[in-house]
Motif scaffolding. Structure first.
Motif, PDB file in Angstrom:
ATOM      1  N   ALA A 259       4.891 -55.847 -13.540  1.00  0.00           N
ATOM      2  CA  ALA A 259       5.081 -57.591 -12.998  1.00  0.00           C
ATOM      3  C   ALA A 259       3.830 -58.983 -13.799  1.00  0.00           C
ATOM      4  N   LEU A 260       4.078 -58.869 -15.365  1.00  0.00           N
ATOM      5  CA  LEU A 260       2.815 -59.059 -15.566  1.00  0.00           C
ATOM      6  C   LEU A 260       2.748 -61.133 -15.270  1.00  0.00           C
ATOM      7  N   ARG A 261       3.875 -61.752 -15.270  1.00  0.00           N
ATOM      8  CA  ARG A 261       4.482 -63.183 -14.650  1.00  0.00           C
ATOM      9  C   ARG A 261       2.733 -63.096 -13.813  1.00  0.00           C
ATOM     10  N   VAL A 262       3.698 -62.638 -12.479  1.00  0.00           N
ATOM     11  CA  VAL A 262       2.665 -62.311 -11.092  1.00  0.00           C
ATOM     12  C   VAL A 262       1.584 -61.867 -10.999  1.00  0.00           C
ATOM     13  N   GLY A 263       0.921 -60.940 -12.043  1.00  0.00           N
ATOM     14  CA  GLY A 263      -0.378 -60.822 -12.254  1.00  0.00           C
ATOM     15  C   GLY A 263      -0.811 -61.907 -12.793  1.00  0.00           C
ATOM     16  N   ILE A 264      -0.440 -62.332 -13.843  1.00  0.00           N
ATOM     17  CA  ILE A 264      -1.690 -63.613 -14.133  1.00  0.00           C
ATOM     18  C   ILE A 264      -1.418 -63.950 -13.499  1.00  0.00           C
ATOM     19  N   GLN A 265      -0.529 -64.917 -12.256  1.00  0.00           N
ATOM     20  CA  GLN A 265      -1.282 -66.186 -10.957  1.00  0.00           C
ATOM     21  C   GLN A 265      -2.121 -65.732 -10.406  1.00  0.00           C
ATOM     22  N   ILE A 266      -2.417 -64.366  -9.913  1.00  0.00           N
ATOM     23  CA  ILE A 266      -3.464 -63.106  -8.682  1.00  0.00           C
ATOM     24  C   ILE A 266      -4.617 -63.509 -10.265  1.00  0.00           C
ATOM     25  N   HIS A 267      -4.509 -63.634 -11.036  1.00  0.00           N
ATOM     26  CA  HIS A 267      -5.159 -63.246 -12.335  1.00  0.00           C
ATOM     27  C   HIS A 267      -6.303 -64.699 -12.244  1.00  0.00           C
ATOM     28  N   CYS A 268      -5.563 -65.611 -12.023  1.00  0.00           N
ATOM     29  CA  CYS A 268      -5.742 -67.689 -11.755  1.00  0.00           C
ATOM     30  C   CYS A 268      -6.110 -67.629 -10.581  1.00  0.00           C
ATOM     31  N   SER A 269      -6.040 -66.941  -9.203  1.00  0.00           N
ATOM     32  CA  SER A 269      -6.590 -67.431  -8.205  1.00  0.00           C
ATOM     33  C   SER A 269      -7.847 -66.708  -7.754  1.00  0.00           C
ATOM     34  N   VAL A 270      -7.514 -65.134  -8.527  1.00  0.00           N
ATOM     35  CA  VAL A 270      -9.360 -64.343  -8.664  1.00  0.00           C
ATOM     36  C   VAL A 270     -10.458 -65.559  -8.743  1.00  0.00           C
ATOM     37  N   LEU A 271     -10.142 -66.610 -10.373  1.00  0.00           N
ATOM     38  CA  LEU A 271     -10.696 -67.433 -10.912  1.00  0.00           C
ATOM     39  C   LEU A 271     -10.935 -68.600 -10.159  1.00  0.00           C
ATOM     40  N   LYS A 272      -9.954 -68.914  -8.800  1.00  0.00           N
ATOM     41  CA  LYS A 272     -10.220 -70.326  -8.342  1.00  0.00           C
ATOM     42  C   LYS A 272     -10.692 -69.939  -7.375  1.00  0.00           C
ATOM     43  N   LEU A 273     -11.131 -69.115  -6.856  1.00  0.00           N
ATOM     44  CA  LEU A 273     -11.160 -68.814  -5.460  1.00  0.00           C
ATOM     45  C   LEU A 273     -13.116 -67.828  -6.002  1.00  0.00           C
ATOM     46  N   GLY A 274     -13.346 -68.415  -7.365  1.00  0.00           N
ATOM     47  CA  GLY A 274     -14.954 -67.513  -7.169  1.00  0.00           C
ATOM     48  C   GLY A 274     -15.248 -65.637  -7.405  1.00  0.00           C
ATOM     49  N   TYR A 275     -14.480 -65.317  -6.736  1.00  0.00           N
ATOM     50  CA  TYR A 275     -14.446 -63.972  -6.072  1.00  0.00           C
ATOM     51  C   TYR A 275     -14.693 -62.792  -8.478  1.00  0.00           C
TER      52      TYR A 275
END
Length: 718
Positions: A259-275
């Motif tokens: 699920a490439l699109r969903v994974g990219i969205q999760i990647h964005c959340s990773v960056l946004k949250l500073g993890y």
């Protein structure tokens, strides 16, 4: 297609305000209270205080170095030790499986607190003595939610789900906190009770981030990755702050279903949250995700931008390359990881060995095996199993069995791996002996075991054994016969010439036969010259898969071997009209990490002249031994002389000639082939092995053939 986000290089300076609390293992005390309590001078400190401190320091030193007897001797010298020291000793004894001494010491504690009770219960569970754990639980004067949850966890780890449920609902509802609910959810998933976990999750009075993460990870682990992503979206919508564990679980689910699109969205959340900055597991999960989605360029960029690269992150990149069939790059990354001093773990070695299998590179596999032996990981289940697969696929089944014997804790996967490996090499009796040993070790076989056994029987001509296994497993409640099992049984029957019984089995199957089953029937018809069954099987395949090239080729070859050239021409016209392309036959061997591939009558290799000279010399020697080409395997309507020439330059013969020119005298030559070896080449290679006094191993699409001294391991039964 959406593009993944990536960080620019940056440096962060983090200032953390000082806390007004000092934290000790047992209490949290305001700093001002500590300052007010210091009302004595250093000169008033007694020698006894120094002795107690030195004894405690020595005690912790021995515990750290796991010298328990010395630690106990020091502990016994401490006057009136605090209950916390007793608890530390209890934990050390239980951790080292010295449960009897732990229980004896526990009984000596003058005033047991709830922590010591819980530690003792946990220790009993970890040592497998659940009876004592339950007895201690009943004796507790006061139970906390930790006590209940510890016992519930233990029951669930043993698979006693019903007993754990009863204990969970017996708790006081006011004590049943979110941790207890989470423990039950985790236990349900660990025991494959997905519906029960979903029901309990929906009934939770309150949820925390662990609840949500357990649901996402549990569903993903039980093969319900799509449902796991639905729960992940619900978690985001609920406003629950995402943890790094939850993000890792979400990425794992997205990776498994690409699920490439969903994974990219999760990647964005990773960056946004500073993890992103320092979490190696998130970096590894992102690399794995992009690798599974066939986005290796993105995976490499994630790897390059990761701040901390530990063995988990490196292994993710090695695995990603292997998953995308870029095995050479995978081994280069593995080598680089070793060069810079990152110690590989079991997963690293497993991924590297899988790439050695993909390249069929025995020499590199042996090199990795040497490193595995050096750091004492050879007896581990995962690495040992990968070594078994590597040696089996590279043609060395004896080494595979030797490695298998050295595995200390053999799992069902390990047993199945070696049984299938023996079957591929035609070592049917070895496979049955290992299966019998497996039963003696009380390991319950599964469907993969049956597939391996049927394959072993098929390649060793053991018809009655195969019938017994098929009947026995068909009656086992723990095994459900699949389409693969029926295809394997059909293969056994047709190899033995029982075409009518095989066709009857196909027609009586409780599940609809697919093209794989009919192809097993069709492929045997040529050997037994049964055109009627072949045509019926081919028609069934054409109805299901009109573009199945294997069915056209098999039927065409059957007509050609019967000299029915008009039917051969008709099939070739149909193939051209439908756009069906025949897979060209090729053979190859790997030398010094380089793959040398040949097609029939190939003249593109730099050593072509010497290769053909070698084949001509072998041709003369073959005729001296009485070899006569079998022209029914020349599948073209040409003159006799041309047929003999076509047979003489089949791809496997070119590979063998190149191997004779390029390897040390007396060494084994291992050749791989994408199609089944033809009958004429099989007869010729047996004699070639005798002429050159070498072992020649040929792996075709069906099995391994070990040629030596005019004998093949298959017993001319393939």
């Amino acid at each position: 297609m959406p593009q993944p986000p990536f960080l620019l290089p940056m440096f962060l300076v983090i200032r953390v305000p000082k806390s007004k609390f000092y934290t000790t293992p047992f209490t949290t005390v305001p700093r001002i209270a500590i300052a007010n309590s210091i009302s004595f001078s250093f000169t008033s400190i007694s020698t006894n205080s120094f002795n107690i401190k030195s004894h405690k320091s020595l005690l912790f030193h021995h515990l750290k170095n796991r010298t328990l007897d010395e630690a106990r001797a020091v502990f016994d010298q401490i006057p009136s030790p605090h209950v916390s020291l007793y608890t530390i000793m209890l934990h050390a004894y239980a951790h080292n499986h010295r449960l009897r001494e732990a229980i004896h010491l526990f009984r000596q504690i003058p005033s047991k607190d709830v922590v010591s009770w819980n530690s003792m219960i946990k220790g009993c569970i970890n040592c497998g003595d659940f009876v004592t754990a339950r007895k201690l639980f009943e004796e507790m004067p006061h139970r906390t939610v930790v006590s209940w949850t510890t016992l519930i966890d233990g029951l669930l780890s043993l698979g006693n789900v019903e007993e754990a449920e009863a204990l969970f609902w017996a708790m006081d509802p006011l004590d049943r906190d979110v941790a207890a609910w989470n423990a039950m959810i985790h236990g349900y998933f660990s025991n494959g009770r997905v519906d029960d976990a979903l029901r309990l999750f929906r009934g939770m009075p309150s949820r925390d981030v662990i609840s949500w993460s357990s649901m996402v990870g549990g569903l993903d682990h039980n093969g319900k990755s799509e449902q796991a992503l639905v729960i992940f979206r619900d978690m985001v919508a609920s406003g629950e702050r995402l943890s790094s564990v939850g993000l890792v679980c979400g990425l794992s689910a997205a990776a498994k279903i690409s699920a490439l699109r969903v994974g990219i969205q999760i990647h964005c959340s990773v960056l946004k949250l500073g993890y992103w900055c320092f979490d190696e597991f998130l970096s590894a999960s992102l690399v794995t995700f992009y690798g599974c989605c066939k986005q290796m360029e993105a995976a490499c960029r994630v790897f390059g931008e990761a701040v901390c690269k530990n063995v988990v992150v490196w292994t993710a990149l090695v695995t990603g390359y292997g998953f995308n069939d870029k095995h050479q790059e995978a081994l280069e990354v593995f080598g680089e990881m070793m060069r810079i001093g990152v110690a590989p773990n079991e997963s690293s070695f497993t991924s590297a060995l899988n790439s050695c299998c993909g390249l069929e590179d025995l020499e590199k596999g042996k090199g990795i095996h040497a490193v595995v032996v050096k750091i004492c990981l050879e007896s581990g289940g995962y690495v040992g199993g990968s070594l078994v697969v590597m040696y089996s696929k590279c043609g060395y089944v004896t080494d595979a069995v030797y490695v298998f014997k050295g595995i200390k804790e053999k799992s069902l996967v390990s047993w199945n791996t070696v049984i299938v490996g023996c079957a591929q090499h035609g070592c049917g009796m070895w496979a049955l002996a290992i299966y019998n040993q497996m039963l003696r070790e009380r390991v319950d076989p599964d469907g993969i075991t049956l597939t391996g056994l049927l394959s072993a029987c098929s390649r060793s001509g053991m018809l009655q054994k195969a019938r017994c296994f098929f009947r026995y497993f068909g009656q086992k409640k723990t095994v459900t016969l699949t389409i693969e099992h029926y295809a394997s049984m059909v293969d056994v029957l047709v190899r033995y010439g029982e075409l009518e019984e095989a066709e009857a089995l196909v027609m009586s199957m409780p599940i609809k036969a697919n093209s794989m089953v009919w192809l097993a029937l069709l492929s045997a018809c040529r050997k037994h010259s049964n055109l009627d069954v072949a045509e019926r099987a081919a028609n069934q395949i054409f109805e299901m898969e009109p573009g199945c090239s294997a069915a056209y080729v098999l039927l065409s070859n059957l007509y050609a071997s019967s000299s029915r050239w008009a039917e051969v021409a008709c099939i070739r016209r149909k193939m051209k009209h439908k756009g069906v392309v025949k897979q060209p036959g090729s053979s190859w061997l790997t030398l010094k990490g380089r793959k040398h591939e040949f097609l029939s009558a190939d003249r593109s290799h730099p050593l072509t002249g010497k290769i053909y000279q070698k084949l001509d010399w072998l041709g003369v020697k073959l005729k001296e031994l009485g070899y006569v080409p079998d022209q029914k395997f020349a599948l073209h309507d040409v003159e006799t002389e041309q047929k003999e020439e076509m047979l003489s330059y089949h791809s496997e013969r070119l590979s063998i000639a190149f191997g004779l020119l390029s390897t040390v005298e007396g060494s084994t030559i291992t050749v791989m082939k994408n199609l089944r070896v033809c009958g004429d080449c099989h007869s010729a290679i047996k004699l070639m092995a005798k002429i050159v006094h070498r072992e020649i191993v040929v792996r075709d699409s069906s099995r391994f053939h070990h040629f030596k001294n005019d004998i093949c391991s298959c017993g001319d039964y393939w």
